[in-house]
Design an enzyme around this catalytic site. Structure first.
Site, PDB file in Angstrom:
ATOM      1  N   ARG A 179       0.833  -1.197   0.000  1.00  0.00           N
ATOM      2  CA  ARG A 179       0.000   0.000   0.000  1.00  0.00           C
ATOM      3  C   ARG A 179       0.869   1.248   0.000  1.00  0.00           C
ATOM      4  O   ARG A 179       1.752   1.407   0.843  1.00  0.00           O
ATOM      5  CB  ARG A 179      -0.904   0.002   1.235  1.00  0.00           C
ATOM      6  CG  ARG A 179      -1.882   1.167   1.273  1.00  0.00           C
ATOM      7  CD  ARG A 179      -2.783   1.088   2.477  1.00  0.00           C
ATOM      8  NE  ARG A 179      -2.023   1.186   3.724  1.00  0.00           N
ATOM      9  CZ  ARG A 179      -2.575   1.246   4.916  1.00  0.00           C
ATOM     10  NH1 ARG A 179      -3.885   1.189   5.041  1.00  0.00           N
ATOM     11  NH2 ARG A 179      -1.821   1.343   5.999  1.00  0.00           N
TER      12      ARG A 179
ATOM     13  N   ASP B 215       4.121  -6.268   9.881  1.00  0.00           N
ATOM     14  CA  ASP B 215       5.139  -5.894  10.854  1.00  0.00           C
ATOM     15  C   ASP B 215       5.107  -6.804  12.072  1.00  0.00           C
ATOM     16  O   ASP B 215       6.149  -7.207  12.618  1.00  0.00           O
ATOM     17  CB  ASP B 215       4.963  -4.446  11.293  1.00  0.00           C
ATOM     18  CG  ASP B 215       5.428  -3.454  10.231  1.00  0.00           C
ATOM     19  OD1 ASP B 215       6.256  -3.848   9.375  1.00  0.00           O
ATOM     20  OD2 ASP B 215       4.949  -2.303  10.246  1.00  0.00           O
TER      21      ASP B 215
ATOM     22  N   ASP C 130      -0.337  -3.306  12.203  1.00  0.00           N
ATOM     23  CA  ASP C 130       0.151  -3.756  10.899  1.00  0.00           C
ATOM     24  C   ASP C 130       0.497  -5.239  10.990  1.00  0.00           C
ATOM     25  O   ASP C 130       1.470  -5.622  11.645  1.00  0.00           O
ATOM     26  CB  ASP C 130       1.384  -2.943  10.488  1.00  0.00           C
ATOM     27  CG  ASP C 130       1.833  -3.254   9.075  1.00  0.00           C
ATOM     28  OD1 ASP C 130       2.168  -4.424   8.799  1.00  0.00           O
ATOM     29  OD2 ASP C 130       1.863  -2.332   8.241  1.00  0.00           O
TER      30      ASP C 130
ATOM     31  N   THR D 297      -1.142   7.575  -0.952  1.00  0.00           N
ATOM     32  CA  THR D 297      -2.394   7.441  -1.699  1.00  0.00           C
ATOM     33  C   THR D 297      -3.296   6.330  -1.179  1.00  0.00           C
ATOM     34  O   THR D 297      -4.478   6.275  -1.504  1.00  0.00           O
ATOM     35  CB  THR D 297      -2.105   7.159  -3.181  1.00  0.00           C
ATOM     36  OG1 THR D 297      -1.486   5.866  -3.289  1.00  0.00           O
ATOM     37  CG2 THR D 297      -1.182   8.215  -3.766  1.00  0.00           C
TER      38      THR D 297
END
Length: 209
Positions: A104, A203, A200, A108
């Site tokens: 990602r 992560d 995340d 944006t």
């Protein structure tokens, strides 16, 4: 319209709660994700067709049931989706595995494709597309479009946690794809993270933050 299947078995919910806890380290996070993926796999594959086969038990001959030989493929969206593969393979060890690399763009929030490697006969298989988080739905929709471009017409999306916004986007763009999740959370925050979510997933799986 595609269906959303929320697999809320108590053991899945228990393990998901531990994963959400920010104190849970990468080792336990990975193990729990593998375990949940296997448990969810029972529901994702619940309607696989069966055929009768003749076998002999130690006692006598009998007619028994086997999966009809329907081919499966597991396709994780890299990188976090790979954390769900081992759990599914423990359930269906003969499945083939492809990979779709998306990330990602932090500005944006749009997905960027950097890798795609799929089994040659992917179009003949029931495809289980995996990604722990269904947030905006952008990565999932792009991955589904890539699979369809390669002839896949039997795809199921399997996620751990989903936001309503992501579900709505997948249903709008891919109404023929059923979605399997362990939880539907509240909403996305301004940074497009799921709330309450679990952070995340990539992560936390790989210990990169």
């Amino acid at each position: 319209m595609s269906q959303v299947h929320v697999i809320d078995h108590p053991m899945i919910q228990h393990k998901l709660t531990i994963m959400r806890n920010k104190e849970t380290g990468s080792k336990d996070f990975r193990q729990l994700l593998t375990e949940i993926a296997m448990l969810m796999g029972y529901e994702v594959t619940r309607d696989l067709p069966l055929v009768d086969v003749e076998i002999e038990t130690p006692i006598c001959p009998m007619t028994a049931k086997k999966v009809s030989g329907r081919k499966l493929a597991i396709v994780p969206i890299l990188r976090a989706g790979i954390g769900m593969v081992d759990g599914l393979l423990s359930l269906v060890p003969v499945a083939k595995v492809g990979h779709i690399g998306l990330y990602r763009n932090e500005e944006t929030h749009k997905p960027v494709v950097y890798f795609c490697k799929l089994p040659e006969d992917i179009q003949e298989r029931l495809v289980i597309l995996t990604d722990p988080m269904l947030a905006t739905g952008g990565s999932a929709c792009d991955a589904l479009a890539m699979l369809k471009e390669r002839g896949c017409n039997n795809i199921r999306l399997m996620c751990l946690v989903a936001a309503p916004e992501g579900i709505a986007k997948v249903q709008a763009q891919h109404p023929d794809v059923d979605i399997f999740v362990a939880a539907v959370d509240e909403h996305l925050n301004p940074n497009a993270y799921i709330v309450p979510g679990l952070g995340d997933a990539g992560d936390r799986i790989f210990g990169t933050k």
